[in-house]
Design a protein around this motif. Structure first.
Motif, PDB file in Angstrom:
ATOM      1  N   ALA A  67       0.830  -1.209   0.000  1.00  0.00           N
ATOM      2  CA  ALA A  67       0.000   0.000   0.000  1.00  0.00           C
ATOM      3  C   ALA A  67       0.863   1.257   0.000  1.00  0.00           C
ATOM      4  CB  ALA A  67      -0.934  -0.003   1.209  1.00  0.00           C
ATOM      5  N   SER A  68       2.012   1.221   0.685  1.00  0.00           N
ATOM      6  CA  SER A  68       2.900   2.387   0.728  1.00  0.00           C
ATOM      7  C   SER A  68       3.471   2.705  -0.651  1.00  0.00           C
ATOM      8  CB  SER A  68       4.042   2.150   1.718  1.00  0.00           C
ATOM      9  OG  SER A  68       3.543   2.020   3.022  1.00  0.00           O
ATOM     10  N   VAL A  69       3.819   1.657  -1.398  1.00  0.00           N
ATOM     11  CA  VAL A  69       4.328   1.857  -2.758  1.00  0.00           C
ATOM     12  C   VAL A  69       3.177   2.137  -3.720  1.00  0.00           C
ATOM     13  CG1 VAL A  69       5.497   0.711  -4.694  1.00  0.00           C
ATOM     14  CG2 VAL A  69       6.383   0.462  -2.372  1.00  0.00           C
ATOM     15  N   LEU A 110      -8.225   4.670   5.895  1.00  0.00           N
ATOM     16  CA  LEU A 110      -7.208   3.665   6.209  1.00  0.00           C
ATOM     17  C   LEU A 110      -6.287   4.166   7.310  1.00  0.00           C
ATOM     18  CD1 LEU A 110      -5.513   1.093   5.706  1.00  0.00           C
ATOM     19  CD2 LEU A 110      -4.436   2.298   3.809  1.00  0.00           C
ATOM     20  N   ALA A 111      -5.864   5.413   7.214  1.00  0.00           N
ATOM     21  CA  ALA A 111      -4.976   5.976   8.232  1.00  0.00           C
ATOM     22  C   ALA A 111      -5.644   6.019   9.597  1.00  0.00           C
ATOM     23  CB  ALA A 111      -4.524   7.379   7.821  1.00  0.00           C
ATOM     24  N   ALA A 112      -6.916   6.367   9.634  1.00  0.00           N
ATOM     25  CA  ALA A 112      -7.617   6.492  10.917  1.00  0.00           C
ATOM     26  C   ALA A 112      -7.973   5.145  11.534  1.00  0.00           C
ATOM     27  CB  ALA A 112      -8.889   7.318  10.743  1.00  0.00           C
ATOM     28  N   SER A 113      -8.231   4.150  10.709  1.00  0.00           N
ATOM     29  CA  SER A 113      -8.708   2.872  11.246  1.00  0.00           C
ATOM     30  C   SER A 113      -7.622   1.815  11.360  1.00  0.00           C
ATOM     31  CB  SER A 113      -9.838   2.329  10.353  1.00  0.00           C
ATOM     32  OG  SER A 113      -9.348   2.010   9.063  1.00  0.00           O
ATOM     33  N   PRO A 121      -6.077  -4.247   6.108  1.00  0.00           N
ATOM     34  CA  PRO A 121      -6.521  -2.881   6.414  1.00  0.00           C
ATOM     35  C   PRO A 121      -7.071  -2.125   5.210  1.00  0.00           C
ATOM     36  CG  PRO A 121      -4.134  -3.015   6.457  1.00  0.00           C
ATOM     37  CD  PRO A 121      -4.643  -4.406   6.282  1.00  0.00           C
ATOM     38  N   VAL A 122      -6.547  -2.390   4.022  1.00  0.00           N
ATOM     39  CA  VAL A 122      -7.046  -1.705   2.836  1.00  0.00           C
ATOM     40  C   VAL A 122      -8.480  -2.134   2.557  1.00  0.00           C
ATOM     41  CG1 VAL A 122      -6.706  -1.370   0.356  1.00  0.00           C
ATOM     42  CG2 VAL A 122      -4.727  -1.451   1.879  1.00  0.00           C
ATOM     43  N   ARG A 123      -8.737  -3.416   2.671  1.00  0.00           N
ATOM     44  CA  ARG A 123     -10.102  -3.922   2.468  1.00  0.00           C
ATOM     45  C   ARG A 123     -11.053  -3.338   3.509  1.00  0.00           C
ATOM     46  NH1 ARG A 123     -10.025  -9.966   2.088  1.00  0.00           N
ATOM     47  NH2 ARG A 123      -8.987  -9.425   0.169  1.00  0.00           N
ATOM     48  N   VAL A 130     -17.505   2.352   1.488  1.00  0.00           N
ATOM     49  CA  VAL A 130     -18.706   1.958   0.747  1.00  0.00           C
ATOM     50  C   VAL A 130     -19.928   1.835   1.664  1.00  0.00           C
ATOM     51  CG1 VAL A 130     -19.712   0.084  -0.624  1.00  0.00           C
ATOM     52  CG2 VAL A 130     -17.375   0.831  -1.052  1.00  0.00           C
ATOM     53  N   THR A 131     -19.747   1.243   2.840  1.00  0.00           N
ATOM     54  CA  THR A 131     -20.905   0.961   3.701  1.00  0.00           C
ATOM     55  C   THR A 131     -21.299   2.113   4.617  1.00  0.00           C
ATOM     56  OG1 THR A 131     -19.502  -0.050   5.407  1.00  0.00           O
ATOM     57  CG2 THR A 131     -20.446  -1.512   3.713  1.00  0.00           C
ATOM     58  N   ASP A 132     -20.501   3.160   4.674  1.00  0.00           N
ATOM     59  CA  ASP A 132     -20.832   4.327   5.489  1.00  0.00           C
ATOM     60  C   ASP A 132     -20.873   5.566   4.602  1.00  0.00           C
ATOM     61  OD1 ASP A 132     -21.244   6.097   7.594  1.00  0.00           O
ATOM     62  OD2 ASP A 132     -19.119   6.203   8.106  1.00  0.00           O
ATOM     63  N   PRO A 133     -21.937   5.702   3.785  1.00  0.00           N
ATOM     64  CA  PRO A 133     -21.981   6.850   2.868  1.00  0.00           C
ATOM     65  C   PRO A 133     -22.040   8.201   3.588  1.00  0.00           C
ATOM     66  CG  PRO A 133     -24.042   5.610   2.782  1.00  0.00           C
ATOM     67  CD  PRO A 133     -23.088   4.825   3.625  1.00  0.00           C
ATOM     68  N   ALA A 134     -22.662   8.235   4.758  1.00  0.00           N
ATOM     69  CA  ALA A 134     -22.714   9.509   5.499  1.00  0.00           C
ATOM     70  C   ALA A 134     -21.305   9.926   5.930  1.00  0.00           C
ATOM     71  CB  ALA A 134     -23.623   9.379   6.708  1.00  0.00           C
ATOM     72  N   GLY A 135     -20.530   8.980   6.443  1.00  0.00           N
ATOM     73  CA  GLY A 135     -19.154   9.279   6.829  1.00  0.00           C
ATOM     74  C   GLY A 135     -18.310   9.666   5.627  1.00  0.00           C
ATOM     75  N   SER A 136     -18.526   8.985   4.501  1.00  0.00           N
ATOM     76  CA  SER A 136     -17.787   9.333   3.282  1.00  0.00           C
ATOM     77  C   SER A 136     -18.165  10.731   2.806  1.00  0.00           C
ATOM     78  CB  SER A 136     -18.059   8.301   2.186  1.00  0.00           C
ATOM     79  OG  SER A 136     -17.555   7.039   2.575  1.00  0.00           O
ATOM     80  N   ALA A 137     -19.439  11.104   2.956  1.00  0.00           N
ATOM     81  CA  ALA A 137     -19.865  12.455   2.578  1.00  0.00           C
ATOM     82  C   ALA A 137     -19.221  13.501   3.499  1.00  0.00           C
ATOM     83  CB  ALA A 137     -21.383  12.567   2.630  1.00  0.00           C
TER      84      ALA A 137
END
Length: 194
Positions: A67-69, A110-113, A121-123, A130-137
């Motif tokens: 993920a870093s690369v 990813l950084a926060a969780s 962690p990426v998944r 995807v499952t938290d659209p309010a948080g993504s907004a």
């Protein structure tokens, strides 16, 4: 010292530290993970300074090599995609902006969780996006605000990582700490009333 002012100071310091540590390009993701961990410890009132953040950085760099690369490669592809989308017209450019925003939201999630014991962690970050659209907004709004601040006064872009990480921590905490249940609130009201 006022707790809010102290948090503001930590966000500024974290933003500058993450920006400086990201100059190695492949170190951007581990720097964000370490910055998020530092802010989380500050908000929770736990100790930990530079040595703890450096340990988080080293652990994330060891545990997230692909993920870093992959992050700088993804950023370059998205930049190229935005350029191509701009030349293709407004609908294509808007679609490319949405893809880039979703990628940025996933990275800050990813950084926060991130925890060292998470096997994928990426998944997990993609799942939360995807499952938290309010948080993504909410994070899209934070991204938009950060871009606006950087556009209005370019030197402030150096504190952008701290602002985005704090927003991501708040969104992540919203998922993991659902808050008081109605029964607990009713119990507290009765205790106060008696």
């Amino acid at each position: 010292m006022n707790a809010r002012f102290a948090l503001f100071g930590e966000v500024l310091i974290t933003g500058v530290a993450v920006a400086a540590a990201s100059l190695g390009v492949v170190t951007a993701l581990p720097a964000a993970v370490a910055g998020a961990g530092h802010l989380r410890r500050h908000v929770d009132g736990e100790g930990g300074g530079l040595s703890t953040a450096a340990a988080d950085f080293r652990t994330a760099f060891r545990r997230l090599p692909a993920a870093s690369v992959g992050l700088p490669v993804l950023a370059a592809l998205l930049a190229w995609n935005l350029t191509a989308g701009r030349q293709a017209g407004t609908p294509a450019f808007v679609a490319c902006l949405i893809v880039a925003a979703l990628a940025a939201i996933t990275v800050v999630r990813l950084a926060a969780s991130w925890t060292p014991d998470d096997p994928s962690p990426v998944r997990t970050a993609i799942h939360h996006t995807v499952t938290d659209p309010a948080g993504s907004a909410l994070l899209a709004g934070a991204l938009l605000g950060t871009v606006a601040v950087g556009w209005m006064l370019l030197p402030l872009i150096i504190i952008a990582p701290g602002l985005l990480l704090l927003a991501s921590l708040a969104v992540h905490r919203r998922l993991t700490d659902p808050g008081p249940s109605p029964s607990n609130t009713a119990t507290r009201s009765r205790v106060r009333g008696s």
